[in-house]
Design an enzyme around this catalytic site. Structure first.
Site, PDB file in Angstrom:
ATOM      1  CG  HIS A  71     -14.630 -23.585 -57.357  1.00  0.00           C
ATOM      2  ND1 HIS A  71     -15.587 -24.292 -56.682  1.00  0.00           N
ATOM      3  CD2 HIS A  71     -13.468 -24.251 -57.129  1.00  0.00           C
ATOM      4  CE1 HIS A  71     -15.044 -25.333 -56.079  1.00  0.00           C
ATOM      5  NE2 HIS A  71     -13.747 -25.328 -56.345  1.00  0.00           N
ATOM      6  CE  LYS A  77     -16.778 -26.155 -51.901  1.00  0.00           C
ATOM      7  NZ  LYS A  77     -15.844 -26.229 -52.997  1.00  0.00           N
ATOM      8  CG  HIS A 112     -17.564 -30.959 -53.249  1.00  0.00           C
ATOM      9  ND1 HIS A 112     -16.405 -30.847 -53.991  1.00  0.00           N
ATOM     10  CD2 HIS A 112     -18.000 -32.231 -53.444  1.00  0.00           C
ATOM     11  CE1 HIS A 112     -16.155 -32.001 -54.594  1.00  0.00           C
ATOM     12  NE2 HIS A 112     -17.107 -32.858 -54.270  1.00  0.00           N
ATOM     13  CG  HIS A 129     -17.107 -28.414 -58.656  1.00  0.00           C
ATOM     14  ND1 HIS A 129     -18.000 -29.203 -57.983  1.00  0.00           N
ATOM     15  CD2 HIS A 129     -16.128 -28.129 -57.768  1.00  0.00           C
ATOM     16  CE1 HIS A 129     -17.572 -29.392 -56.744  1.00  0.00           C
ATOM     17  NE2 HIS A 129     -16.441 -28.743 -56.600  1.00  0.00           N
ATOM     18  CG  ASP A 171     -12.590 -27.374 -58.870  1.00  0.00           C
ATOM     19  OD1 ASP A 171     -11.907 -26.973 -57.909  1.00  0.00           O
ATOM     20  OD2 ASP A 171     -13.110 -28.509 -58.909  1.00  0.00           O
ATOM     21  CB  ALA A 180      -9.446 -35.294 -57.164  1.00  0.00           C
TER      22      ALA A 180
HETATM   23  O1  DOR Z   1     -10.763 -32.119 -58.283  1.00  0.00           O
HETATM   24  C1  DOR Z   1     -10.840 -31.471 -57.245  1.00  0.00           C
HETATM   25  N1  DOR Z   1      -9.755 -30.937 -56.663  1.00  0.00           N
HETATM   26  N2  DOR Z   1     -12.040 -31.341 -56.672  1.00  0.00           N
HETATM   27  C2  DOR Z   1     -12.186 -30.781 -55.464  1.00  0.00           C
HETATM   28  O2  DOR Z   1     -13.294 -30.705 -54.994  1.00  0.00           O
HETATM   29  C3  DOR Z   1     -11.013 -30.315 -54.699  1.00  0.00           C
HETATM   30  C4  DOR Z   1      -9.897 -30.028 -55.579  1.00  0.00           C
HETATM   31  C5  DOR Z   1      -8.589 -29.860 -54.846  1.00  0.00           C
HETATM   32  O3  DOR Z   1      -8.546 -29.155 -53.835  1.00  0.00           O
HETATM   33  O4  DOR Z   1      -7.596 -30.427 -55.288  1.00  0.00           O
HETATM   34 ZN    ZN Z   2     -12.642 -27.029 -55.975  1.00  0.00          ZN
END
Ligand code: DOR
Ligand code: ZN
Length: 346
Positions: free
Chosen positions: A14, A100, A137, A175, A248, A264
């Protein structure tokens, strides 16, 4: 005596590589230590067709250092308009490895994701028939569900019903961050796998919120209580083939992290293997690191493990950059808040 550890070359099940200048900066960080990675399709616009995946794969290959043997394993972004025939053709051509599912609104660039799960039922049935895994997700987006409960509620309200309605569908819970995720995955049989990130093995929600807000530890799903982190550590270090590494690693520029509404994502590609070796050593499980990084993932995806190996050597604390420079601005490297002693030496 020098302590060394030789592993089949790891894969990252991932990974976010982005595009353009960011792709060129971050791709070498993963390609240095990993042979393959499942590439997330949440670009703007998203990777929704076989043609999109082929074009993105070519851009990734062009961004790799000369002589790199890294293989991007492409995914399609599931929308309510995904064409099952296009998906099946891309899978038959070996162009995509998985699809996904983002619930619309769950995370970065998920606006084109799924709101009405009934609408994607025909696509999921096609995927079950052709053996194409669905990477999920797993968070509900309802505003009345507390963000720390969104994974557990998703399992109950969305994931379990989808799996019951679609026999044979192979699913990866991406995750996972909770003991409920660990429990559901471990009872799901060979058609269910789960990835665990490096950062969720290291941080809990206090790291984000106690003593001042720490945007670089904010990701989705958000880190939970300590008891959940410990459940993830037990799962990752158990050797159970259900669980495998999906970092991730999700680069965002510092400018985009440090906003009133910051993005995020934790960027761990640079130091992931050193962190994992430290974690597994702390838990007396160095002998099971290879299962987590290099064997369980290929087994789930029905691919051979890598023939090549990497060697980790234990010594004085490892140094690594606190950020990497990209054409879009600096990206902060995840700080595990502990010295790391294992360096990748080959
Ligand atoms: O923390 C994250 N960042 N979680 C996600 O599901 C997407 C990812 C991103 O693409 O930045
Ligand atoms: Zn991700």
């Amino acid at each position: 005596m020098t302590q060394t550890l030789t592993l089949r070359t790891p894969d990252d099940w991932h990974l976010h590589l982005r595009d353009g200048a960011m792709l060129r900066a971050v791709a070498p960080e993963t390609a240095r230590h990993f042979a393959r990675a499942i590439i997330m399709p949440n670009l703007v616009p998203p990777v929704v067709t076989g043609a999109d995946a082929a074009a993105y794969r070519d851009r990734i290959l062009a961004a790799l250092p000369k002589g790199s043997g890294f293989t991007p394993l492409m995914t399609l972004y599931l929308t309510e308009d995904t064409d099952p025939a296009d998906l099946a053709q891309a899978h038959a051509d070996g162009l995509i490895t998985a699809v996904k599912l983002y619930p619309a609104g769950a995370t970065t660039n998920s606006a084109s994701g799924v709101t009405n799960f009934d609408k994607v039922r025909p696509v999921l049935e096609t995927m079950a028939e052709i053996g194409c895994p669905l990477c999920v997700h797993g968070e509900v987006v309802d505003s009345d569900i507390d963000i720390f409960d969104r994974e557990a509620v998703f399992i109950e309200r969305v994931l379990d019903p989808i799996r019951r309605a679609t026999p044979g569908l192979r699913v990866v819970m991406e995750h996972i961050t909770t003991m409920q995720g660990v429990e559901y995955a471990s009872e799901g049989g060979p058609e269910l796998g789960a990835t665990i990130t490096t950062h969720h093995l290291v941080i809990n929600r206090n790291h984000i919120l106690a003593g001042g807000i720490k945007p670089h530890y904010y990701c989705l799903p958000v880190a939970k209580r300590e008891e959940h982190r410990l459940a993830l550590r037990r799962a990752a270090t158990s050797g159970d083939p259900t669980f495998f590494l999906g970092t991730d690693s999700a680069p965002h520029t510092d400018a985009n992290k440090l906003l009133p509404c910051g993005c995020a994502g934790c960027f761990t590609a640079t130091n992931t293997l050193s962190i994992l070796a430290e974690v597994f050593e702390q838990d007396g499980a160095l002998d099971r690191l290879e299962s987590f990084t290099s064997l369980n993932g290929p087994k789930f995806y029905r691919l051979p493990p890598n023939e090549s190996t990497i060697t980790l050597t234990k010594g004085a604390p490892v140094t690594y950059p606190d950020h990497i420079d990209t054409g879009d601005g600096p990206v902060t490297v995840f700080d595990p808040l502990m010295p790391l002693h294992w360096r990748v030496s080959t």
